[in-house]
Design a protein around this motif. Structure first.
Motif, mmCIF file in Angstrom:
data_model
loop_
_atom_site.group_PDB
_atom_site.id
_atom_site.type_symbol
_atom_site.label_atom_id
_atom_site.label_comp_id
_atom_site.label_asym_id
_atom_site.label_seq_id
_atom_site.Cartn_x
_atom_site.Cartn_y
_atom_site.Cartn_z
ATOM 1 N N ALA A 119 0.876 -1.178 0.000
ATOM 2 C CA ALA A 119 0.000 0.000 0.000
ATOM 3 C C ALA A 119 0.907 1.220 0.000
ATOM 4 C CB ALA A 119 -0.896 -0.008 1.232
ATOM 5 N N ALA A 120 0.830 2.024 -1.076
ATOM 6 C CA ALA A 120 1.818 3.099 -1.232
ATOM 7 C C ALA A 120 1.168 4.393 -1.713
ATOM 8 C CB ALA A 120 2.903 2.659 -2.233
ATOM 9 N N PRO A 121 0.455 5.148 -0.898
ATOM 10 C CA PRO A 121 0.187 4.908 0.522
ATOM 11 C C PRO A 121 -1.033 4.028 0.784
ATOM 12 C CG PRO A 121 -0.695 7.042 -0.102
ATOM 13 C CD PRO A 121 -0.041 6.466 -1.332
ATOM 14 N N THR A 122 -1.872 3.791 -0.230
ATOM 15 C CA THR A 122 -3.074 2.973 -0.033
ATOM 16 C C THR A 122 -3.099 1.849 -1.063
ATOM 17 O OG1 THR A 122 -4.371 4.327 -1.573
ATOM 18 C CG2 THR A 122 -4.399 4.993 0.751
ATOM 19 N N ALA A 123 -3.993 0.889 -0.870
ATOM 20 C CA ALA A 123 -4.131 -0.190 -1.851
ATOM 21 C C ALA A 123 -4.710 0.344 -3.158
ATOM 22 C CB ALA A 123 -5.010 -1.308 -1.291
ATOM 23 N N GLY A 124 -5.606 1.316 -3.048
ATOM 24 C CA GLY A 124 -6.229 1.871 -4.252
ATOM 25 C C GLY A 124 -5.261 2.637 -5.132
ATOM 26 N N SER A 125 -4.145 3.084 -4.553
ATOM 27 C CA SER A 125 -3.152 3.849 -5.313
ATOM 28 C C SER A 125 -1.806 3.123 -5.348
ATOM 29 C CB SER A 125 -2.965 5.239 -4.673
ATOM 30 O OG SER A 125 -2.523 5.115 -3.338
ATOM 31 N N CYS A 126 -1.856 1.799 -5.227
ATOM 32 C CA CYS A 126 -0.630 1.006 -4.999
ATOM 33 C C CYS A 126 0.301 0.929 -6.199
ATOM 34 C CB CYS A 126 -1.005 -0.407 -4.554
ATOM 35 S SG CYS A 126 -1.941 -1.322 -5.813
ATOM 36 N N ASN A 164 -1.318 16.475 7.526
ATOM 37 C CA ASN A 164 -1.971 17.761 7.244
ATOM 38 C C ASN A 164 -3.289 17.644 6.491
ATOM 39 O OD1 ASN A 164 -0.047 20.065 8.088
ATOM 40 N ND2 ASN A 164 1.278 18.541 7.140
ATOM 41 N N ALA A 165 -3.472 16.535 5.793
ATOM 42 C CA ALA A 165 -4.700 16.355 5.022
ATOM 43 C C ALA A 165 -5.180 14.928 5.258
ATOM 44 C CB ALA A 165 -4.453 16.649 3.541
ATOM 45 N N SER A 166 -5.095 14.080 4.247
ATOM 46 C CA SER A 166 -5.580 12.709 4.397
ATOM 47 C C SER A 166 -5.062 11.843 3.263
ATOM 48 C CB SER A 166 -7.112 12.708 4.367
ATOM 49 O OG SER A 166 -7.594 11.397 4.222
ATOM 50 N N LEU A 167 -4.967 10.555 3.522
ATOM 51 C CA LEU A 167 -4.581 9.598 2.477
ATOM 52 C C LEU A 167 -5.762 8.705 2.114
ATOM 53 C CD1 LEU A 167 -1.126 8.472 3.985
ATOM 54 C CD2 LEU A 167 -1.468 10.098 2.114
ATOM 55 N N ALA A 168 -6.933 8.955 2.696
ATOM 56 C CA ALA A 168 -8.079 8.052 2.525
ATOM 57 C C ALA A 168 -9.101 8.608 1.549
ATOM 58 C CB ALA A 168 -8.742 7.804 3.881
ATOM 59 N N GLY A 169 -9.503 7.786 0.598
ATOM 60 C CA GLY A 169 -10.529 8.199 -0.357
ATOM 61 C C GLY A 169 -11.843 8.510 0.323
ATOM 62 N N ALA A 170 -12.130 7.804 1.415
ATOM 63 C CA ALA A 170 -13.382 8.012 2.149
ATOM 64 C C ALA A 170 -13.381 9.361 2.852
ATOM 65 C CB ALA A 170 -13.591 6.887 3.161
ATOM 66 N N GLN A 171 -12.191 9.926 3.021
ATOM 67 C CA GLN A 171 -12.063 11.217 3.696
ATOM 68 C C GLN A 171 -11.854 12.361 2.710
ATOM 69 O OE1 GLN A 171 -9.139 10.812 6.807
ATOM 70 N NE2 GLN A 171 -10.063 12.440 8.012
ATOM 71 N N GLY A 172 -11.065 12.095 1.675
ATOM 72 C CA GLY A 172 -10.677 13.199 0.789
ATOM 73 C C GLY A 172 -10.901 12.977 -0.688
ATOM 74 N N GLY A 173 -11.524 11.855 -1.058
ATOM 75 C CA GLY A 173 -11.668 11.546 -2.478
ATOM 76 C C GLY A 173 -10.386 10.946 -3.036
ATOM 77 N N CYS A 174 -10.385 10.707 -4.339
ATOM 78 C CA CYS A 174 -9.217 10.059 -4.951
ATOM 79 C C CYS A 174 -7.985 10.965 -4.949
ATOM 80 C CB CYS A 174 -9.527 9.613 -6.372
ATOM 81 S SG CYS A 174 -8.279 8.503 -7.047
ATOM 82 N N GLN A 175 -8.196 12.264 -4.843
ATOM 83 C CA GLN A 175 -7.037 13.169 -4.728
ATOM 84 C C GLN A 175 -6.181 12.789 -3.518
ATOM 85 O OE1 GLN A 175 -8.129 17.250 -3.736
ATOM 86 N NE2 GLN A 175 -9.265 16.570 -1.934
ATOM 87 N N ALA A 176 -6.809 12.231 -2.490
ATOM 88 C CA ALA A 176 -6.073 11.835 -1.287
ATOM 89 C C ALA A 176 -5.315 10.526 -1.496
ATOM 90 C CB ALA A 176 -7.027 11.684 -0.105
ATOM 91 N N GLU A 177 -5.786 9.692 -2.432
ATOM 92 C CA GLU A 177 -5.122 8.406 -2.676
ATOM 93 C C GLU A 177 -4.184 8.511 -3.875
ATOM 94 O OE1 GLU A 177 -7.076 4.786 -2.076
ATOM 95 O OE2 GLU A 177 -8.348 5.532 -0.465
#
Length: 297
Positions: A119-126, A164-177
């Protein structure tokens, strides 16, 4: 000589200034700091990251198999198609970008078929960071050590974004992933190309600016459509950002302010566009049909 390491991962500017002050690569600073913080020898921390890099590398072959199919049956085989075009010299953008695209697809498709990924940083953006670094290694004949070290730089960027922001799509959308991954990859590419700390800052800012506001709208709620192709566009964006920065093009908005704005954009993004599969592509007629195909009506 001993590095002066008092890093906290709350600002890109502070990290880059520390690298400038110590006259060393950001990755070395991060490795030294992590070793101190964890009270472990540097070699042990390095070895853990090397194992991550080996897992990344081992994803490419199985991920670009012609008969790869995801568990849902929705995806698979695209990395193979892209790789074939690249290896036959038929793709438009040559072996560097073409190679990055097929590797990003390979890691993402392997994830969708329940393979082993980082996960780099997430599985969705691996797929984005591995594709960037592995392609740089291949095209520029870099050593494994340089590539593993660049992952420390990428990780530091990810940590600042997480703080400072987020790495989670559930929190910030795909911009975060995919956005965060693209910024991390851009930083790694610039380091691998020998770019100065300021160039790393500009690359991070540009990568994030170019993906700002990207929604997370997984079809059938699965991390496959459109996520896999967004990994390809994410690594392309990383190379765009790195290329501009290496040419001496500065981001008008500093990286830390771009990260701040990413947080603000994520906060106002409607829930339907944050991994709930209630809007965007998931809500299209075809998106709904695919949902029915996977889960039954």
């Amino acid at each position: 000589e001993t590095l002066i390491v008092e890093l906290n991962y709350h600002s890109i500017e502070a990290l880059l200034n520390a690298a400038k002050e110590n006259n060393c690569r950001l990755s070395q600073l991060v490795l030294t700091q992590q070793a101190e913080q964890m009270e472990l020898p540097e070699q042990e921390i390095y070895e853990k990251m090397r194992q991550n890099y080996q897992v990344m590398a081992s994803c490419i072959q199985p991920g670009s198999a012609p008969d790869l199919k995801s568990t849902s049956g929705l995806t698979g085989g695209d990395a193979y198609r892209m790789r074939t075009a690249v290896e036959q010299g038929k793709n438009l953008t040559g072996p560097l970008l073409g190679g990055a695209l097929y590797r990003a697809l390979a890691v993402s498709e392997l994830n969708a078929s329940m393979g082993r990924i980082v996960a780099a940083p997430t599985a969705g953006s691996c797929g984005i960071v591995p594709a960037a670094v592995l392609t740089m290694q291949e095209q520029y004949k870099l050593t494994e050590r340089e590539c593993v070290m660049s992952l420390f730089t990428a990780s530091a960027v990810g940590m600042v974004i997480a703080n400072n922001a987020s790495l989670a799509g559930a929190q910030g959308g795909c911009q975060a992933e995919c956005g965060s991954a693209s910024a991390m990859a851009a930083a790694a590419i610039v380091e691998l190309a020998g770019g100065a700390p300021d160039m790393i800052g500009s690359a991070i800012a540009t990568a994030l600016k170019n993906i700002l506001g990207l929604v997370c709208d997984p079809v059938a709620g699965l991390v496959e459509i459109p996520c896999i192709k967004r990994n390809a566009s994410g690594v392309a964006g990383a190379f765009v950002a790195a290329e501009l920065a290496l040419a001496g093009i500065r981001s008008a908005i500093p990286a830390d302010e771009v990260i701040w704005s990413m947080k603000k954009v994520g906060d106002v993004m409607p829930a339907a566009l944050k991994e709930t599969a209630e809007g965007g592509l998931a809500a299209t007629p075809t998106g709904k049909m695919l949902h029915g195909q996977v889960f039954g009506e």
